[in-house]
Design a protein around this motif. Structure first.
Motif, PDB file in Angstrom:
ATOM      1  N   THR A  22       0.820  -1.218   0.000  1.00  0.00           N
ATOM      2  CA  THR A  22       0.000   0.000   0.000  1.00  0.00           C
ATOM      3  C   THR A  22       0.854   1.269   0.000  1.00  0.00           C
ATOM      4  O   THR A  22       0.522   2.243  -0.681  1.00  0.00           O
ATOM      5  CB  THR A  22      -0.939   0.038   1.222  1.00  0.00           C
ATOM      6  OG1 THR A  22      -1.767  -1.121   1.214  1.00  0.00           O
ATOM      7  CG2 THR A  22      -1.832   1.267   1.203  1.00  0.00           C
ATOM      8  N   LEU A  23       1.943   1.245   0.748  1.00  0.00           N
ATOM      9  CA  LEU A  23       2.771   2.432   0.907  1.00  0.00           C
ATOM     10  C   LEU A  23       3.863   2.507  -0.151  1.00  0.00           C
ATOM     11  O   LEU A  23       4.322   1.490  -0.665  1.00  0.00           O
ATOM     12  CB  LEU A  23       3.397   2.459   2.301  1.00  0.00           C
ATOM     13  CG  LEU A  23       2.430   2.402   3.492  1.00  0.00           C
ATOM     14  CD1 LEU A  23       3.213   2.391   4.802  1.00  0.00           C
ATOM     15  CD2 LEU A  23       1.453   3.573   3.466  1.00  0.00           C
ATOM     16  N   SER A  24       4.295   3.747  -0.442  1.00  0.00           N
ATOM     17  CA  SER A  24       5.384   3.961  -1.394  1.00  0.00           C
ATOM     18  C   SER A  24       6.723   3.649  -0.739  1.00  0.00           C
ATOM     19  O   SER A  24       6.825   3.501   0.484  1.00  0.00           O
ATOM     20  CB  SER A  24       5.375   5.411  -1.874  1.00  0.00           C
ATOM     21  OG  SER A  24       5.697   6.287  -0.801  1.00  0.00           O
ATOM     22  N   THR A  25       7.759   3.585  -1.561  1.00  0.00           N
ATOM     23  CA  THR A  25       9.114   3.335  -1.041  1.00  0.00           C
ATOM     24  C   THR A  25       9.539   4.438  -0.076  1.00  0.00           C
ATOM     25  O   THR A  25      10.158   4.170   0.959  1.00  0.00           O
ATOM     26  CB  THR A  25      10.121   3.245  -2.205  1.00  0.00           C
ATOM     27  OG1 THR A  25       9.708   2.220  -3.110  1.00  0.00           O
ATOM     28  CG2 THR A  25      11.518   2.926  -1.695  1.00  0.00           C
ATOM     29  N   LEU A  26       9.198   5.682  -0.409  1.00  0.00           N
ATOM     30  CA  LEU A  26       9.543   6.803   0.464  1.00  0.00           C
ATOM     31  C   LEU A  26       8.828   6.684   1.805  1.00  0.00           C
ATOM     32  O   LEU A  26       9.423   6.915   2.864  1.00  0.00           O
ATOM     33  CB  LEU A  26       9.175   8.126  -0.220  1.00  0.00           C
ATOM     34  CG  LEU A  26       9.436   9.411   0.588  1.00  0.00           C
ATOM     35  CD1 LEU A  26      10.899   9.494   1.011  1.00  0.00           C
ATOM     36  CD2 LEU A  26       9.029  10.644  -0.217  1.00  0.00           C
ATOM     37  N   GLN A  27       7.559   6.321   1.775  1.00  0.00           N
ATOM     38  CA  GLN A  27       6.810   6.151   3.025  1.00  0.00           C
ATOM     39  C   GLN A  27       7.405   5.032   3.875  1.00  0.00           C
ATOM     40  O   GLN A  27       7.529   5.174   5.088  1.00  0.00           O
ATOM     41  CB  GLN A  27       5.341   5.866   2.715  1.00  0.00           C
ATOM     42  CG  GLN A  27       4.568   7.086   2.243  1.00  0.00           C
ATOM     43  CD  GLN A  27       3.166   6.748   1.808  1.00  0.00           C
ATOM     44  OE1 GLN A  27       2.955   5.796   1.046  1.00  0.00           O
ATOM     45  NE2 GLN A  27       2.186   7.509   2.270  1.00  0.00           N
ATOM     46  N   LEU A  28       7.776   3.946   3.246  1.00  0.00           N
ATOM     47  CA  LEU A  28       8.381   2.829   3.985  1.00  0.00           C
ATOM     48  C   LEU A  28       9.705   3.247   4.619  1.00  0.00           C
ATOM     49  O   LEU A  28      10.040   2.810   5.729  1.00  0.00           O
ATOM     50  CB  LEU A  28       8.595   1.643   3.052  1.00  0.00           C
ATOM     51  CG  LEU A  28       7.326   0.925   2.566  1.00  0.00           C
ATOM     52  CD1 LEU A  28       7.663  -0.099   1.502  1.00  0.00           C
ATOM     53  CD2 LEU A  28       6.594   0.255   3.732  1.00  0.00           C
ATOM     54  N   SER A  29      10.433   4.121   3.928  1.00  0.00           N
ATOM     55  CA  SER A  29      11.726   4.574   4.474  1.00  0.00           C
ATOM     56  C   SER A  29      11.541   5.493   5.680  1.00  0.00           C
ATOM     57  O   SER A  29      12.455   5.652   6.499  1.00  0.00           O
ATOM     58  CB  SER A  29      12.519   5.307   3.389  1.00  0.00           C
ATOM     59  OG  SER A  29      11.912   6.546   3.059  1.00  0.00           O
ATOM     60  N   LEU A  30      10.357   6.111   5.807  1.00  0.00           N
ATOM     61  CA  LEU A  30      10.080   6.991   6.948  1.00  0.00           C
ATOM     62  C   LEU A  30       9.718   6.217   8.214  1.00  0.00           C
ATOM     63  O   LEU A  30       9.836   6.740   9.327  1.00  0.00           O
ATOM     64  CB  LEU A  30       8.929   7.947   6.611  1.00  0.00           C
ATOM     65  CG  LEU A  30       9.192   9.054   5.589  1.00  0.00           C
ATOM     66  CD1 LEU A  30       7.889   9.774   5.271  1.00  0.00           C
ATOM     67  CD2 LEU A  30      10.220  10.040   6.114  1.00  0.00           C
ATOM     68  N   ILE A  31       9.268   4.983   8.068  1.00  0.00           N
ATOM     69  CA  ILE A  31       8.737   4.218   9.200  1.00  0.00           C
ATOM     70  C   ILE A  31       9.744   4.038  10.340  1.00  0.00           C
ATOM     71  O   ILE A  31       9.383   4.232  11.510  1.00  0.00           O
ATOM     72  CB  ILE A  31       8.167   2.866   8.718  1.00  0.00           C
ATOM     73  CG1 ILE A  31       6.873   3.112   7.933  1.00  0.00           C
ATOM     74  CG2 ILE A  31       7.897   1.929   9.898  1.00  0.00           C
ATOM     75  CD1 ILE A  31       6.252   1.874   7.343  1.00  0.00           C
ATOM     76  N   PRO A  32      11.029   3.686  10.083  1.00  0.00           N
ATOM     77  CA  PRO A  32      11.965   3.547  11.219  1.00  0.00           C
ATOM     78  C   PRO A  32      12.114   4.824  12.038  1.00  0.00           C
ATOM     79  O   PRO A  32      12.149   4.780  13.273  1.00  0.00           O
ATOM     80  CB  PRO A  32      13.285   3.167  10.519  1.00  0.00           C
ATOM     81  CG  PRO A  32      12.861   2.508   9.255  1.00  0.00           C
ATOM     82  CD  PRO A  32      11.647   3.259   8.800  1.00  0.00           C
ATOM     83  N   LEU A  33      12.184   5.981  11.352  1.00  0.00           N
ATOM     84  CA  LEU A  33      12.309   7.259  12.070  1.00  0.00           C
ATOM     85  C   LEU A  33      11.048   7.561  12.868  1.00  0.00           C
ATOM     86  O   LEU A  33      11.117   7.965  14.042  1.00  0.00           O
ATOM     87  CB  LEU A  33      12.578   8.384  11.072  1.00  0.00           C
ATOM     88  CG  LEU A  33      12.690   9.802  11.655  1.00  0.00           C
ATOM     89  CD1 LEU A  33      13.843   9.874  12.638  1.00  0.00           C
ATOM     90  CD2 LEU A  33      12.873  10.831  10.537  1.00  0.00           C
ATOM     91  N   LEU A  34       9.881   7.354  12.242  1.00  0.00           N
ATOM     92  CA  LEU A  34       8.620   7.585  12.940  1.00  0.00           C
ATOM     93  C   LEU A  34       8.449   6.629  14.110  1.00  0.00           C
ATOM     94  O   LEU A  34       7.929   6.995  15.166  1.00  0.00           O
ATOM     95  CB  LEU A  34       7.448   7.428  11.961  1.00  0.00           C
ATOM     96  CG  LEU A  34       7.373   8.432  10.805  1.00  0.00           C
ATOM     97  CD1 LEU A  34       6.259   8.044   9.847  1.00  0.00           C
ATOM     98  CD2 LEU A  34       7.147   9.843  11.325  1.00  0.00           C
ATOM     99  N   SER A  35       8.898   5.399  13.932  1.00  0.00           N
ATOM    100  CA  SER A  35       8.798   4.396  14.991  1.00  0.00           C
ATOM    101  C   SER A  35       9.648   4.778  16.196  1.00  0.00           C
ATOM    102  O   SER A  35       9.227   4.614  17.351  1.00  0.00           O
ATOM    103  CB  SER A  35       9.239   3.033  14.445  1.00  0.00           C
ATOM    104  OG  SER A  35       9.115   2.041  15.436  1.00  0.00           O
ATOM    105  N   LEU A  36      10.852   5.292  15.948  1.00  0.00           N
ATOM    106  CA  LEU A  36      11.719   5.738  17.042  1.00  0.00           C
ATOM    107  C   LEU A  36      11.071   6.889  17.808  1.00  0.00           C
ATOM    108  O   LEU A  36      11.031   6.884  19.047  1.00  0.00           O
ATOM    109  CB  LEU A  36      13.070   6.177  16.483  1.00  0.00           C
ATOM    110  CG  LEU A  36      14.059   6.789  17.496  1.00  0.00           C
ATOM    111  CD1 LEU A  36      14.402   5.771  18.587  1.00  0.00           C
ATOM    112  CD2 LEU A  36      15.321   7.279  16.788  1.00  0.00           C
ATOM    113  N   ALA A  37      10.552   7.870  17.066  1.00  0.00           N
ATOM    114  CA  ALA A  37       9.890   9.011  17.712  1.00  0.00           C
ATOM    115  C   ALA A  37       8.677   8.550  18.503  1.00  0.00           C
ATOM    116  O   ALA A  37       8.407   9.049  19.613  1.00  0.00           O
ATOM    117  CB  ALA A  37       9.484  10.037  16.662  1.00  0.00           C
ATOM    118  N   SER A  38       7.932   7.583  17.959  1.00  0.00           N
ATOM    119  CA  SER A  38       6.752   7.050  18.635  1.00  0.00           C
ATOM    120  C   SER A  38       7.142   6.342  19.934  1.00  0.00           C
ATOM    121  O   SER A  38       6.455   6.467  20.952  1.00  0.00           O
ATOM    122  CB  SER A  38       6.021   6.082  17.700  1.00  0.00           C
ATOM    123  OG  SER A  38       4.861   5.582  18.301  1.00  0.00           O
ATOM    124  N   THR A  39       8.248   5.609  19.903  1.00  0.00           N
ATOM    125  CA  THR A  39       8.732   4.911  21.103  1.00  0.00           C
ATOM    126  C   THR A  39       9.117   5.903  22.192  1.00  0.00           C
ATOM    127  O   THR A  39       8.770   5.720  23.373  1.00  0.00           O
ATOM    128  CB  THR A  39       9.936   4.027  20.749  1.00  0.00           C
ATOM    129  OG1 THR A  39       9.536   3.061  19.769  1.00  0.00           O
ATOM    130  CG2 THR A  39      10.465   3.309  21.984  1.00  0.00           C
TER     131      THR A  39
END
Length: 418
Positions: A22-39
């Protein structure tokens, strides 16, 4: 920045199992950074609550009962319409309420830049409330420090226990009152905390949590990876849960949301609500009122920068236009010249495709955010949809039982304070 916010919003409402297709390559690349901030955000949340529990951070208590209206996710949950509903009810019953709403202009910009968050607006809600409640015995206090704002209003107007007010008999409280028929005292009887669930520095007597039936929890992750301001377990702090936009989903979906809520606390009183369309106003002449049926058989472009654009579009579709197109921006987005150019381009394309002149429909929040901007869409007509919150009857729960439930909590608050 607007494109980036939309990408993050897409991530927040995409289930983890659907990400890769569903997500683009750019969106997938953002997930680790967003996940860290979420943690990190998830670590800070319980620490903050613990500091208040230990008394290391101070919690203010007002000399009047406080009703908090909040949510667990960013934007589109019906908080402000519920605040207006409560204010009108209390005012009609002879109780002068004080609405405390926030204005985080500087903080909003910082949060948006750092976390690309939605739901931290400027003053569109306050402007809408002021317009709707004009001439009604309701005070509206706007400020980041709501305890300080409340103190200034209480000093100016004084306060009185709503339970001791001679005009607040049960018949008046639980009946359909017409505005202006009740006598009232100018002293403040109740404070209503708009967007108050996370504003834990202020004591509240009733905690109402609004849930968007169309997109209740997103991907179940904390911001900024998901839309949750707090985990679902925070619902345990609530006294009443209202499932909003319940008319736009199936009964099965409503029951699924209610079931998930009751896994946190089984004794919850759960109510359903909807945003009922009332009429349209012309953006260039807000004194000119149009009936809902006036957009039947027309070509409509819904333009919005709200938390739940889909609910707005679905509402317009039910009014009978020939075709409804939509152009959405992130919540509280301030329209700029390039946005107006984009809207104009979409309008010209629609006119060319359908051989009829389209009209633009916006929400009141969009109008109040920047009314002057909408004049640049000339010669296209811009209509503003006006709506109000309604409690829906469901399994024995009605508007009357909702008000009675609220009043019971207010009575407890009165006994503790007076």
């Amino acid at each position: 920045m607007e494109k980036l916010r939309k990408m993050v919003n897409h991530i927040a409402y995409t289930p983890p199992q659907d990400r890769f297709h569903t997500l683009s390559t750019l969106q997938l690349s953002l997930i680790p950074l967003l996940s860290l901030a979420s943690t990190l955000y998830g670590v800070a949340l319980p620490l903050r609550h613990r500091l208040y529990q230990l008394g290391l951070l101070h919690k203010d208590r007002l000399p009047v009962p406080v009703i908090s209206v909040g949510n667990l996710t960013w934007g589109g949950n019906g908080k402000t319409p519920m605040v207006e509903f409560l204010a009108l009810w209390l005012a009609a019953a002879g109780i002068s309420p004080l609405i405390l709403t926030r204005l985080y202009k500087h903080k909003a910009r910082i949060l948006r830049k750092c976390f690309l968050l939605q739901g931290y607006g400027d003053a569109d809600e306050a402007k809408m409330l002021q317009r709707h409640l004009y001439g009604i015995p309701v005070k509206i206090g706007v400020g980041a420090n709501r305890a300080v704002t409340a103190a200034s209003f209480l000093k100016r107007y004084g306060h009185i226990s709503p339970c001791k007010h001679g005009n607040t008999d049960l018949d008046r409280l639980f009946s359909d009152n017409k505005k202006g028929n009740s006598s009232y005292c100018d002293q403040i009887g109740v404070a209503i905390l708009d967007d108050g669930m996370q504003h834990i520095s202020l004591w509240r007597d009733v905690e109402i949590v609004m849930v968007n039936a169309m997109i209740p929890w997103g991907n179940h992750q904390l911001i900024p990876l998901g839309p949750l301001r707090e985990p679902l377990t925070a619902l345990a702090r609530a006294d009443i849960v209202v499932i909003h936009h319940a008319d736009l989903v199936s009964e099965k979906d409503v029951e699924a949301i209610a079931s998930e809520i009751r896994t946190v606390k089984n004794s919850f009183p759960i109510f359903l609500s909807r945003l009922a369309p009332l009429y349209f106003l012309k953006a260039r002449n807000m004194s000119h009122k149009l009936a809902l049926m006036d957009i039947c058989n027309t070509l409509v472009l819904c333009v919005s920068a709200i938390g739940s654009a889909e609910s707005f579009v679905e509402t317009i579709k039910k009014l009978g236009p020939t075709y409804v197109d939509q152009l959405g921006f992130s919540d509280h987005h301030l329209f700029q010249a390039k946005d107006i150019d984009m809207i104009r381009m979409r309008l010209r394309n629609l006119q060319s495709e359908f051989s009829m002149k389209p009209i633009v429909v916006v929400t009141e929040k969009d109008y109040d955010r920047a009314p002057e901007v909408l004049t640049y869409l000339d010669p296209y007509e811009v209509l503003v949809l006006c709506s109000c919150l309604q409690i829906l009857p469901h399994k024995g729960s009605t508007e009357e039982t909702f008000k009675k439930c609220l009043w019971q909590h207010l009575e407890v608050g009165c006994k503790l304070q007076f």
